[in-house]
Every structure is written in structure tokens, then in C-alpha cells.
Motif scaffolding. Structure first.
Motif, PDB file in Angstrom:
ATOM      1  N   TRP A   1       0.826  -1.201   0.000  1.00  0.00           N
ATOM      2  CA  TRP A   1       0.000   0.000   0.000  1.00  0.00           C
ATOM      3  C   TRP A   1       0.865   1.258   0.000  1.00  0.00           C
ATOM      4  O   TRP A   1       0.510   2.261  -0.636  1.00  0.00           O
ATOM      5  CB  TRP A   1      -0.948  -0.014   1.200  1.00  0.00           C
ATOM      6  CG  TRP A   1      -1.982  -1.088   1.086  1.00  0.00           C
ATOM      7  CD1 TRP A   1      -2.055  -2.245   1.813  1.00  0.00           C
ATOM      8  CD2 TRP A   1      -3.078  -1.129   0.169  1.00  0.00           C
ATOM      9  NE1 TRP A   1      -3.117  -3.002   1.414  1.00  0.00           N
ATOM     10  CE2 TRP A   1      -3.776  -2.351   0.412  1.00  0.00           C
ATOM     11  CE3 TRP A   1      -3.534  -0.275  -0.821  1.00  0.00           C
ATOM     12  CZ2 TRP A   1      -4.909  -2.705  -0.312  1.00  0.00           C
ATOM     13  CZ3 TRP A   1      -4.666  -0.634  -1.551  1.00  0.00           C
ATOM     14  CH2 TRP A   1      -5.339  -1.836  -1.287  1.00  0.00           C
ATOM     15  N   THR A   2       1.999   1.207   0.689  1.00  0.00           N
ATOM     16  CA  THR A   2       2.931   2.336   0.629  1.00  0.00           C
ATOM     17  C   THR A   2       3.467   2.517  -0.779  1.00  0.00           C
ATOM     18  O   THR A   2       3.541   3.641  -1.299  1.00  0.00           O
ATOM     19  CB  THR A   2       4.099   2.117   1.612  1.00  0.00           C
ATOM     20  OG1 THR A   2       3.594   1.994   2.944  1.00  0.00           O
ATOM     21  CG2 THR A   2       5.082   3.278   1.547  1.00  0.00           C
TER      22      THR A   2
ATOM     23  N   LEU B   1       2.035   1.599  -3.531  1.00  0.00           N
ATOM     24  CA  LEU B   1       0.949   2.081  -4.391  1.00  0.00           C
ATOM     25  C   LEU B   1       0.760   3.586  -4.225  1.00  0.00           C
ATOM     26  O   LEU B   1       0.602   4.311  -5.218  1.00  0.00           O
ATOM     27  CB  LEU B   1      -0.342   1.337  -4.057  1.00  0.00           C
ATOM     28  CG  LEU B   1      -1.568   1.708  -4.892  1.00  0.00           C
ATOM     29  CD1 LEU B   1      -1.313   1.430  -6.371  1.00  0.00           C
ATOM     30  CD2 LEU B   1      -2.803   0.943  -4.410  1.00  0.00           C
ATOM     31  N   ARG B   2       0.802   4.066  -2.979  1.00  0.00           N
ATOM     32  CA  ARG B   2       0.667   5.513  -2.749  1.00  0.00           C
ATOM     33  C   ARG B   2       1.836   6.280  -3.381  1.00  0.00           C
ATOM     34  O   ARG B   2       1.638   7.328  -4.004  1.00  0.00           O
ATOM     35  CB  ARG B   2       0.596   5.803  -1.253  1.00  0.00           C
ATOM     36  CG  ARG B   2      -0.726   5.420  -0.607  1.00  0.00           C
ATOM     37  CD  ARG B   2      -0.855   6.029   0.779  1.00  0.00           C
ATOM     38  NE  ARG B   2       0.163   5.498   1.688  1.00  0.00           N
ATOM     39  CZ  ARG B   2      -0.008   4.414   2.449  1.00  0.00           C
ATOM     40  NH1 ARG B   2      -1.158   3.748   2.397  1.00  0.00           N
ATOM     41  NH2 ARG B   2       0.941   4.007   3.253  1.00  0.00           N
ATOM     42  N   VAL B   3       3.038   5.750  -3.226  1.00  0.00           N
ATOM     43  CA  VAL B   3       4.208   6.394  -3.815  1.00  0.00           C
ATOM     44  C   VAL B   3       4.097   6.429  -5.337  1.00  0.00           C
ATOM     45  O   VAL B   3       4.403   7.445  -5.976  1.00  0.00           O
ATOM     46  CB  VAL B   3       5.501   5.661  -3.376  1.00  0.00           C
ATOM     47  CG1 VAL B   3       6.695   6.135  -4.197  1.00  0.00           C
ATOM     48  CG2 VAL B   3       5.760   5.869  -1.892  1.00  0.00           C
TER      49      VAL B   3
ATOM     50  N   ILE C   1       1.336   6.337  -7.183  1.00  0.00           N
ATOM     51  CA  ILE C   1       0.282   7.281  -7.577  1.00  0.00           C
ATOM     52  C   ILE C   1       0.790   8.712  -7.479  1.00  0.00           C
ATOM     53  O   ILE C   1       0.516   9.551  -8.363  1.00  0.00           O
ATOM     54  CB  ILE C   1      -0.972   7.076  -6.709  1.00  0.00           C
ATOM     55  CG1 ILE C   1      -1.618   5.727  -7.035  1.00  0.00           C
ATOM     56  CG2 ILE C   1      -1.973   8.202  -6.928  1.00  0.00           C
ATOM     57  CD1 ILE C   1      -2.781   5.367  -6.138  1.00  0.00           C
ATOM     58  N   LEU C   2       1.547   9.027  -6.426  1.00  0.00           N
ATOM     59  CA  LEU C   2       2.121  10.371  -6.297  1.00  0.00           C
ATOM     60  C   LEU C   2       3.064  10.658  -7.465  1.00  0.00           C
ATOM     61  O   LEU C   2       3.017  11.745  -8.064  1.00  0.00           O
ATOM     62  CB  LEU C   2       2.877  10.487  -4.971  1.00  0.00           C
ATOM     63  CG  LEU C   2       3.638  11.800  -4.744  1.00  0.00           C
ATOM     64  CD1 LEU C   2       2.677  12.983  -4.733  1.00  0.00           C
ATOM     65  CD2 LEU C   2       4.442  11.743  -3.438  1.00  0.00           C
TER      66      LEU C   2
END
Length: 311
Positions: free
Chosen positions: A85-86, A88-90, A92-93
Motif C-alpha cells: 500500500w505504501t 501504491l501511494r508512492v 500514484i504520487l
């Protein structure tokens, strides 16, 4: 005489029909022979690995043993994997920064090429960064932005400004990587957009100019609406490519500091070749594959890819 002609006409047609059939069959075999190498490459390097990847995502597998079927356990583990999940967030950013900056700059460059210059040299020079390998570009900017010896930080220091750890800071790592790739790809994206602008009839601009429309108004009321199908294509290509960023991160930060720049592709690579969890890495790849399909489908639906405003 006329009766003889009416008898001979069907015979000539009947004689030509087999010849046409043979010609069409020969053309078909020739076409199949021409596409056979590409078809074979697609089967060997794309279709088979994709099918095997889906199969391995349902197994526990390492190079030291045989695949063991575990069903959906890998996908259940992904749902509780904090690093995933980390990542994925990175990712997307990174995608947001890269796509916004790249698209805005590419549209600006495309408009400048379309309205101000006809020089093939200037247009071709925009492609030069794109022709450089990603690893070379990453190393180039890694040295330029180095905290201790980089020319950028040396310039900041000479101006009395604070040095920036572009690749060593959790705040700056992803924006820096995104802008580095923006620099490399924006020329290619600009040429795609410029090619789309070439399809817009000049008469539309001439009619708008006669009505007193400014360049700014023509850009928003003519260029952007008529450019929409090309923008859809460009965004699908760039977003899909951005989600698969790997080499720039691997060369510069390798996912650090901490997990601040650990994008999905790097996490998949680490699970497969760093920890020999090929089944789990395949499951991560399937998840990324589904994400990309969903993003591409949403883009095409929301931006009405199949419609054109140019009648």
C-alpha cells in the motif's frame, strides 16, 4: 454475333474467378508470412509470459522448487501488506506529478511548434532527451543534483541558498524522479500533440481570427476540444508508462530513503529477484495489470475517446 457474345461472357467470367481466388489465397499467405515473425514474438514474449504469470500468482514458487498451488492466498496477503500500500501511494504520487507536469509542458511546446516555428531542426531537437537511455538520464541527473558535488547544489550554495538533498530526502525523492522523467519524455509527448494539431484545419483558426478571437481564446475553444482524441491517446500511453517506472528509481534511490520512493515495479522486482518470492511477485504484477486496465478504461470513457469534435 450477339448470341455468341452472350455465351462467351459467362465463360470468361468463369475463367477469371479461379484466378482471383488463387491470387487472394497467395496474397493471404504472403501477408501471414510477413506478420509471422511479429506474431511469434508476441506469443513467446508477451502472451505466454502473461498466462504463466497469472498461473504463478496462484502458487508459492521459488527457483529452488516447483510451483505449489495456494489459490488466492497471495492476493489475501497483498490486502494486508503495508509495504504494498505504501508502494501504491508512492507510485500514484509519482504518476500525478509526472503526468501533470509532462502534459502541461508538452501541450505548451506543441502549441509553440504549431503556431510559431516550422523548423524541422527545432522540432527534431525536442526528441534528443527521449533518445537517451533511461539509465543514462538517471545517472546524469543523479550527478547534477548530488548534494555534495552536483552543479545544481553548487549553484544554490553560491547564491547563499540552502542545499537540497534531491534524491536523499523523503520529501524530494519522488518529485525529483518524476521531473527527471518529465524532462526526458516531454519532447516525445509534445511531438504527438503537435501531430494532432496538424489535423485541425487552418480554416477553423482563420474563421475565428476573422471573428476577433484572441490566441488564448482559440486555444481553449478550438485547439483543446479538437485535440481531445489525441490527448486521450497520449494520456493512456503516458499514464500506463508512468505506473511502470523502475529504472530511474533503481539507479538513483533504490526505493529509499526508507520506502519513500519504493514504487510498485521496484517492489515487484525485490520480491521476485531479491527474496525469490516469484508467486507473490506474480500476484503483485496481476494487481498492477488490473489497475492499469481500470485506469485506461476510465480515461477512455471519461474523455470520450471514441468521439470527435471535428466534423
Amino acid at each position: 454475333m450477339s448470341a455468341q457474345a452472350t455465351v462467351e461472357l459467362p465463360r470468361s467470367v468463369a475463367q477469371r474467378a479461379p484466378r482471383r481466388g488463387r491470387r487472394r489465397r497467395s496474397e493471404l499467405w504472403f501477408a501471414l508470412a510477413m506478420i509471422a515473425p511479429a506474431g511469434l514474438g508476441f506469443l513467446v514474449f508477451y502472451l505466454y509470459p502473461t498466462i504463466r504469470g497469472f498461473y504463478l500468482s496462484l502458487t508459492e514458487y521459488s527457483l529452488l522448487g516447483s510451483p505449489t498451488y495456494v489459490g488466492t492466498e497471495n492476493f489475501q496477503a497483498i490486502a494486508h501488506d503495508e509495504v504494498f500500500w505504501t508502494s501504491l501511494r508512492v507510485t500514484i504520487l509519482y504518476v500525478l506529478i509526472n503526468i501533470v507536469s509532462q502534459t502541461v509542458l508538452a501541450i505548451g511546446l506543441g502549441v509553440l511548434m504549431h503556431r510559431l516555428t516550422k523548423s524541422a531542426l527545432i522540432r527534431g531537437s525536442l526528441l534528443l532527451p527521449y533518445l537517451i537511455a533511461n539509465v543514462v538520464v538517471a545517472l546524469l541527473w543523479f550527478w547534477l543534483l548530488d548534494y555534495h558535488i552536483g552543479i545544481v547544489n553548487a549553484a544554490l550554495d553560491s547564491l547563499g541558498l540552502t542545499k537540497v538533498a534531491f534524491f536523499g530526502s523523503s520529501t524530494w525523492a519522488i518529485p525529483t524522479i518524476a521531473l527527471v522523467n518529465t524532462w526526458r519524455h516531454m519532447g516525445y509527448t509534445a511531438l504527438l500533440i503537435f501531430a494532432g494539431m496538424q489535423t485541425i484545419p487552418k480554416s477553423v483558426y482563420e474563421a475565428a481570427a476573422v471573428d476577433g478571437a484572441s490566441e488564448w481564446r482559440m486555444f481553449w475553444k478550438i485547439t483543446m476540444p479538437l485535440l481531445r482524441p489525441i490527448l486521450v491517446l497520449v494520456l493512456v500511453i503516458t499514464v500506463t508508462g508512468s505506473f511502470q517506472v523502475f529504472d530511474t528509481v533503481a539507479v538513483t534511490t533504490n526505493g529509499g530513503p526508507g520506502n519513500a520512493s519504493r514504487v510498485l515495479q521496484l517492489y515487484i522486482f525485490d520480491q521476485a529477484f531479491g527474496r525469490s518470492h516469484f508467486g507473490y511477485a506474480s500476484a503483485l504484477s496481476v494487481v498492477l495489470f488490473v489497475i492499469l486496465i481500470g485506469v485506461a478504461f476510465a480515461q477512455m470513457r471519461l474523455m470520450r475517446a471514441g468521439e470527435s469534435d471535428l466534423d
